[in-house]
Every structure is written in structure tokens, then in C-alpha cells.
Design an enzyme around this catalytic site. Structure first.
Site, PDB file in Angstrom:
ATOM      1  N   HIS A 176       0.868  -1.184   0.000  1.00 39.40           N
ATOM      2  CA  HIS A 176       0.000   0.000   0.000  1.00 39.40           C
ATOM      3  C   HIS A 176       0.903   1.232   0.000  1.00 39.40           C
ATOM      4  O   HIS A 176       1.651   1.450   0.959  1.00 39.40           O
ATOM      5  CB  HIS A 176      -0.910   0.004   1.233  1.00 39.40           C
ATOM      6  CG  HIS A 176      -1.867  -1.149   1.253  1.00 39.40           C
ATOM      7  ND1 HIS A 176      -3.099  -1.108   0.634  1.00 39.40           N
ATOM      8  CD2 HIS A 176      -1.767  -2.398   1.782  1.00 39.40           C
ATOM      9  CE1 HIS A 176      -3.717  -2.276   0.793  1.00 39.40           C
ATOM     10  NE2 HIS A 176      -2.925  -3.079   1.487  1.00 39.40           N
ATOM     11  N   LEU A 177       0.818   2.021  -1.062  1.00 40.62           N
ATOM     12  CA  LEU A 177       1.680   3.212  -1.159  1.00 40.62           C
ATOM     13  C   LEU A 177       0.944   4.496  -0.781  1.00 40.62           C
ATOM     14  O   LEU A 177       1.558   5.553  -0.669  1.00 40.62           O
ATOM     15  CB  LEU A 177       2.263   3.330  -2.562  1.00 40.62           C
ATOM     16  CG  LEU A 177       3.386   2.335  -2.913  1.00 40.62           C
ATOM     17  CD1 LEU A 177       3.842   2.530  -4.365  1.00 40.62           C
ATOM     18  CD2 LEU A 177       4.567   2.471  -1.968  1.00 40.62           C
ATOM     19  N   ARG A 178      -0.372   4.395  -0.629  1.00 46.17           N
ATOM     20  CA  ARG A 178      -1.201   5.503  -0.107  1.00 46.17           C
ATOM     21  C   ARG A 178      -1.298   6.734  -1.000  1.00 46.17           C
ATOM     22  O   ARG A 178      -1.922   7.720  -0.603  1.00 46.17           O
ATOM     23  CB  ARG A 178      -0.706   5.952   1.286  1.00 46.17           C
ATOM     24  CG  ARG A 178      -0.666   4.851   2.319  1.00 46.17           C
ATOM     25  CD  ARG A 178      -2.043   4.371   2.703  1.00 46.17           C
ATOM     26  NE  ARG A 178      -2.012   3.463   3.833  1.00 46.17           N
ATOM     27  CZ  ARG A 178      -2.668   2.314   3.880  1.00 46.17           C
ATOM     28  NH1 ARG A 178      -3.393   1.904   2.854  1.00 46.17           N
ATOM     29  NH2 ARG A 178      -2.603   1.536   4.938  1.00 46.17           N
ATOM     30  N   ASN A 207      -6.488   0.724  -3.011  1.00 44.07           N
ATOM     31  CA  ASN A 207      -7.419   1.316  -2.028  1.00 44.07           C
ATOM     32  C   ASN A 207      -6.917   2.687  -1.561  1.00 44.07           C
ATOM     33  O   ASN A 207      -6.735   2.945  -0.384  1.00 44.07           O
ATOM     34  CB  ASN A 207      -7.661   0.381  -0.833  1.00 44.07           C
ATOM     35  CG  ASN A 207      -6.414   0.075  -0.035  1.00 44.07           C
ATOM     36  OD1 ASN A 207      -5.299   0.193  -0.544  1.00 44.07           O
ATOM     37  ND2 ASN A 207      -6.574  -0.324   1.217  1.00 44.07           N
ATOM     38  N   HIS A 265      -3.143 -12.649   1.487  1.00 47.02           N
ATOM     39  CA  HIS A 265      -2.892 -12.812   2.931  1.00 47.02           C
ATOM     40  C   HIS A 265      -3.706 -13.891   3.649  1.00 47.02           C
ATOM     41  O   HIS A 265      -4.550 -13.597   4.484  1.00 47.02           O
ATOM     42  CB  HIS A 265      -3.043 -11.468   3.669  1.00 47.02           C
ATOM     43  CG  HIS A 265      -4.211 -10.595   3.264  1.00 47.02           C
ATOM     44  ND1 HIS A 265      -5.503 -11.059   3.189  1.00 47.02           N
ATOM     45  CD2 HIS A 265      -4.263  -9.278   2.945  1.00 47.02           C
ATOM     46  CE1 HIS A 265      -6.304 -10.063   2.825  1.00 47.02           C
ATOM     47  NE2 HIS A 265      -5.568  -8.978   2.672  1.00 47.02           N
ATOM     48  N   ASP A 270       2.026  -6.929   2.440  1.00 53.58           N
ATOM     49  CA  ASP A 270       0.848  -6.156   2.868  1.00 53.58           C
ATOM     50  C   ASP A 270       1.301  -4.908   3.652  1.00 53.58           C
ATOM     51  O   ASP A 270       0.687  -4.527   4.658  1.00 53.58           O
ATOM     52  CB  ASP A 270      -0.124  -6.992   3.708  1.00 53.58           C
ATOM     53  CG  ASP A 270      -1.531  -6.380   3.747  1.00 53.58           C
ATOM     54  OD1 ASP A 270      -1.740  -5.309   3.135  1.00 53.58           O
ATOM     55  OD2 ASP A 270      -2.412  -6.968   4.391  1.00 53.58           O
ATOM     56  N   HIS A 297       0.457   3.537   8.451  1.00 50.20           N
ATOM     57  CA  HIS A 297      -0.506   4.395   9.151  1.00 50.20           C
ATOM     58  C   HIS A 297       0.261   5.316  10.083  1.00 50.20           C
ATOM     59  O   HIS A 297       1.305   4.929  10.619  1.00 50.20           O
ATOM     60  CB  HIS A 297      -1.497   3.570   9.973  1.00 50.20           C
ATOM     61  CG  HIS A 297      -2.458   2.772   9.145  1.00 50.20           C
ATOM     62  ND1 HIS A 297      -3.427   3.348   8.363  1.00 50.20           N
ATOM     63  CD2 HIS A 297      -2.580   1.429   8.964  1.00 50.20           C
ATOM     64  CE1 HIS A 297      -4.128   2.404   7.744  1.00 50.20           C
ATOM     65  NE2 HIS A 297      -3.625   1.228   8.082  1.00 50.20           N
TER      66      HIS A 297
HETATM   67  O1  DOR Z   1      -4.192  -4.716   7.674  1.00 46.43           O
HETATM   68  C1  DOR Z   1      -4.580  -4.315   6.594  1.00 46.43           C
HETATM   69  N1  DOR Z   1      -4.366  -3.036   6.181  1.00 46.43           N
HETATM   70  N2  DOR Z   1      -5.263  -5.158   5.788  1.00 46.43           N
HETATM   71  C2  DOR Z   1      -5.851  -4.753   4.646  1.00 46.43           C
HETATM   72  O2  DOR Z   1      -6.453  -5.564   3.980  1.00 46.43           O
HETATM   73  C3  DOR Z   1      -5.785  -3.324   4.232  1.00 46.43           C
HETATM   74  C4  DOR Z   1      -4.615  -2.659   4.828  1.00 46.43           C
HETATM   75  C5  DOR Z   1      -4.640  -1.147   4.694  1.00 46.43           C
HETATM   76  O3  DOR Z   1      -4.900  -0.654   3.601  1.00 46.43           O
HETATM   77  O4  DOR Z   1      -4.344  -0.463   5.676  1.00 46.43           O
END
Ligand code: DOR
Length: 425
Positions: free
Chosen positions: A62-64, A94, A232, A305, A309
Site C-alpha cells: 500500500h503506497l497511499r 485502495n 494474505h 501487505d 498508518h
Molecule cells: O491490515 C490491513 N491493512 N489489511 C488490509 O487488507 C488493508 C490494509 C490497509 O490498507 O491499511
């Protein structure tokens, strides 16, 4: 520009190769691999007593960007990838807005070209706006260069939509990556449902939330004969269901994260929100089953994964904190510590799950070391221990349950297209 990598132990699972050699890189490509190459006229990397492998590939990052550049950007995330030994990463859609339009795919490629340290391959959503209602423009997204489709973070609960999506990916010859979770079962759970969740008074997510979803996905995969990849995996029963499906010829592939084969739900007792991930950490019998699944090739890939955050978000109480941990910079160390040093996998088997296996699933010409191939290489010290610290993370986010751990497998050089993009000091 030519670069000579001297006396490294080359491990290439694509050809089951394991020997000490010299590797000559000319421009972007590998020019020659031989027991001894004359050193004159080349820039030199002394790889004696180091392991050289194809550049690692992470098919779940996830590169946000766009949307949450405070948590991670293509620039910071690819720097973290390079530090972790990854030369190619696939970014999950996402984001905000979600990657469901060719213009966004173009943006990612352009930004990665401009500011990225490693190769970034975008994954697009299965459904428009990730809303689970209508399909994204999959044909146009493929033309724009996506390597897979996924609504990761959410399961496509509408079985008809999922069937159609699988039929399209079959035509397009790209994998569909499913996040198996029946929200009707997991509801507002924050950890694995079981003894520990009861003791802690936290709402649990039963294993069946994953297994029910996975069962439906396997049925649709069998029906459509489409390339389905399950993200996962976390439970023993999931591994068993896939094992049986594979034996009966279903065209499914799977991945596991380092945190799921390293930690169990007992860690949640600390109330450290860096143990809050989705799917949640499970029991020790699940962890053992994941390792067995890796060994017998039920599980094809190890993927991070990587889910950055902010500290502020993760510092909330357990129920309110977001799911996810960063993983790019600790993945290789955990693989070596938990799988190779314990004898669960050989180094060859472990590296295959980080290189040629994801490359094959993604249908990309990567994950191998041979003359004429692009010079994406990772060089690491198998034994050298290093301490995981916040300060040394290149990721913008620091949410890792492995802070303070000592890990083996220090990445010394990461090379993308013949260029050194990370060098350990
Ligand atoms: O722990 C997770 N974080 N699982 C996911 O499926 C999404 C991801 C996120 O985008 O933070």
C-alpha cells in the site's frame, strides 16, 4: 556504465542455481555470469560472503498515493522497498481516489518514474470506486498497464459481480487478487475470535469470515477457470481448502505475509495496536499450518501487505486504531529468521516465493538472473544481524510490531536496471 559484482553466492530459484560467481552488469542489463570475470574497467561491488538474488518482488504494497501522502508516498514507499531489497512492488488500489481509471494508472507510472527508487506496477480495482457494485473499466485499465485487479481491504461480496470479474480477467490474462473476508461474520471485530479475544474483552473476527469467502472464491475460480490469487491467508482451514483445490486442478495461487507466519493473537495482550492487522493474527496452529503450506507449495508467495498508518492514528485505543503494519523493510529478515533459520524452508524455496513465483503470477519478465535479463538484483548478508528501529525506517510510517527486534539478513545493495538504488552504510 558497467558494474562487476564479484564473488557473490548467486541463488536463482528460476533455474535452481546456487554457486559463487561474478556477474557483469552493462547498462540496464546483465551481460555475463561466469566463475571469474576480469575486474579491469568496471565499477566493483565486492559480494564475497554475500548472497545475490533476483531483485525481490512484493505483489502487495500500500503506497497511499494518491490521497494519504501523510502516511506514505510513491517516493518514500519505494525508498523503503529498496532498503528492504525489493526492486519491484505492486501497489494496491485502495487509495483516495481508488485506482479505477486509466488516468490514475498513468499518474502512478509517471510519479514512480520521476521520484521512485524501484519499479512500481499498479493494481487496479475490480469494482468502480471499490464500491462492489459495478465493474471497473478492466480492458482500458489493462491497456494503461495494470498487472492485476483487486478490491483489497474489501471482499467482492456480490457473487455475480465476482463471476463477471473472473471472466474478464481470464480474457485479459491478468490475475484477480481477492481479500477473503465475509463482513457479515467479521463485523466490527478487531482481532481473532478465540480465547484471547474473550479474555481481553475485544470483539473477535472468526476464522470462518475468511474461510467462507475463500470457499466461494474457489468455487467461482473452478467454474470460470480464471487466474485467481488469494491475498494474505491466515487460517489452517484456508490452507487445507486450497491444498485440496490445487490437487483437484483449480487454477488458484496464494500468498502469506511475514507477520502471519511470525506472530499469533497472543501478542494482542500487549494492546499494542501494531498487532492490529486484517486479517488478524491467528493461533499457533494456524501459524504452523501456514508454514506447512509454504513448504508444500500450497502457498506460492510471501507478500508484505505493507500498510503504513500514522503514529497518531495507531496511538488510538485498540478498537479505534486502523488495521495494518509496515512490512517492506522487515520482510526479508523475518523470512530468514522464521523460515530459513528454523529449517521450515530452504533459502532457495524462500527466495522463490519472493521472486520468480510472484513474477509468474503477475506474468512479468522479472524474478530471475540470466544474461540478457534486466539487472534487478538484491545483495544481502545472510548472517549479519541488525536492529529494527523507527529512526532507520525509510517508510514515512513507523507502525511495526517488530521495533526492537534483531533480525538477520541485512540488505547491502539493491540494484534496479543496473543502478544502485540502495546501499547499506
Ligand atoms: O491490515 C490491513 N491493512 N489489511 C488490509 O487488507 C488493508 C490494509 C490497509 O490498507 O491499511
Amino acid at each position: 556504465m558497467s558494474l562487476l559484482i564479484k564473488k557473490g553466492r548467486l541463488i536463482d530459484p528460476a533455474t535452481n542455481y546456487d554457486a559463487v560467481v561474478d556477474i557483469l552488469v552493462d547498462g540496464e542489463m546483465i551481460k555475463k555470469i561466469a566463475p571469474k570475470i576480469n575486474r579491469s574497467g568496471h565499477e566493483l561491488i565486492d559480494a564475497a560472503n554475500k548472497v545475490v538474488v533476483p531483485g525481490l518482488i512484493d505483489m502487495h504494497t500500500h503506497l497511499r498515493q494518491p490521497g494519504r501522502e501523510d502516511e506514505e508516498t510513491i517516493q518514500s514507499g519505494t525508498r523503503a522497498a529498496a532498503k528492504g531489497g525489493f526492486t519491484t512492488i505492486c501497489c494496491m488500489p485502495n487509495t483516495d481516489p481508488p485506482i479505477d481509471d486509466p488516468s490514475l494508472v498513468e499518474f502512478i507510472y509517471r510519479e514512480a518514474e520521476r521520484r521512485g527508487s524501484v519499479e512500481v506496477l499498479p493494481i487496479a480495482t475490480i469494482s468502480k470506486d471499490r464500491a462492489g457494485k459495478d465493474l471497473s473499466p478492466m480492458g482500458r485499465l489493462k491497456k494503461a498497464g495494470v498487472v492485476a485487479f483487486s478490491d483489497d481491504g474489501d471482499w467482492v461480496a456480490d457473487s455475480h459481480l465476482m463471476r463477471r470479474a473472473l471472466e474478464y480477467v481470464k480474457m485479459l490474462n491478468l490475475p484477480l487478487i481477492s481479500h477473503c473476508e465475509d463482513r457479515g461474520l467479521s463485523q466490527d471485530g478487531v482481532m481473532n475470535e478465540g480465547y484471547t479475544s474473550t479474555i481481553l474483552g475485544l470483539q473477535g473476527m472468526p476464522k470462518e469470515a475468511e474461510e467462507v469467502a475463500l470457499f466461494r472464491d474457489l468455487a467461482l475460480c473452478k467454474m470460470t477457470e480464471s487466474p485467481l490469487h488469494l491475498a494474505h491467508l491466515s487460517t489452517a482451514e484456508s490452507v487445507e481448502l486450497i491444498r485440496k483445490a490445487k490437487v483437484s486442478g483449480v487454477r488458484v495461487t496464494t500468498e502469506v505475509t511475514p507477520h502471519h507466519f511470525t506472530l499469533t493473537d497472543r501478542e494482542v495482550k500487549s494492546f499494542d495496536t501494531n498487532t492490529k492487522v486484517n486479517p488478524p493474527l491467528r493461533g499457533s496452529e494456524d501459524l504452523e499450518a501456514l508454514k506447512e503450506g509454504l513448504k508444500d507449495a500450497t502457498i506460492d508467495v510471501i507478500a508484505t501487505d505493507h500498510a503504513p498508518h500514522l503514529v497518531e492514528e495507531k496511538e488510538k485505543e485498540y478498537n479505534a486504531a486502523p488495521f495494518g503494519i509496515v512490512g517492506l523493510e522487515t520482510a526479508l529478515g523475518l523470512v530468514i529468521k522464521e523460515l530459513v533459520q528454523t529449517g521450515a524452508l530452504t533459502l532457495m524455496e524462500a527466495i522463490a516465493k519472493l521472486t520468480i513465483n510472484p513474477a509468474r503470477i503477475l506474468r512479468i519478465n522479472r524474478g530471475l538472473v540470466k544474461e540478457g535479463a534486466k539487472a534487478n538484483l538484491t545483495i544481502f548478508d545472510l548472517e549479519k544481524k541488525w536492529l529494527v528501529t523507527e529512526e532507520e525506517f525509510f517508510s514515512k510510517s513507523k507502525n511495526s510490531p517488530f521495533l526492537g527486534w534483531e533480525l538477520p539478513g541485512k540488505v547491502e545493495w539493491t540494484i534496479v536496471g543496473g543502478k544502485v538504488v540502495y546501499q547499506d552504510d
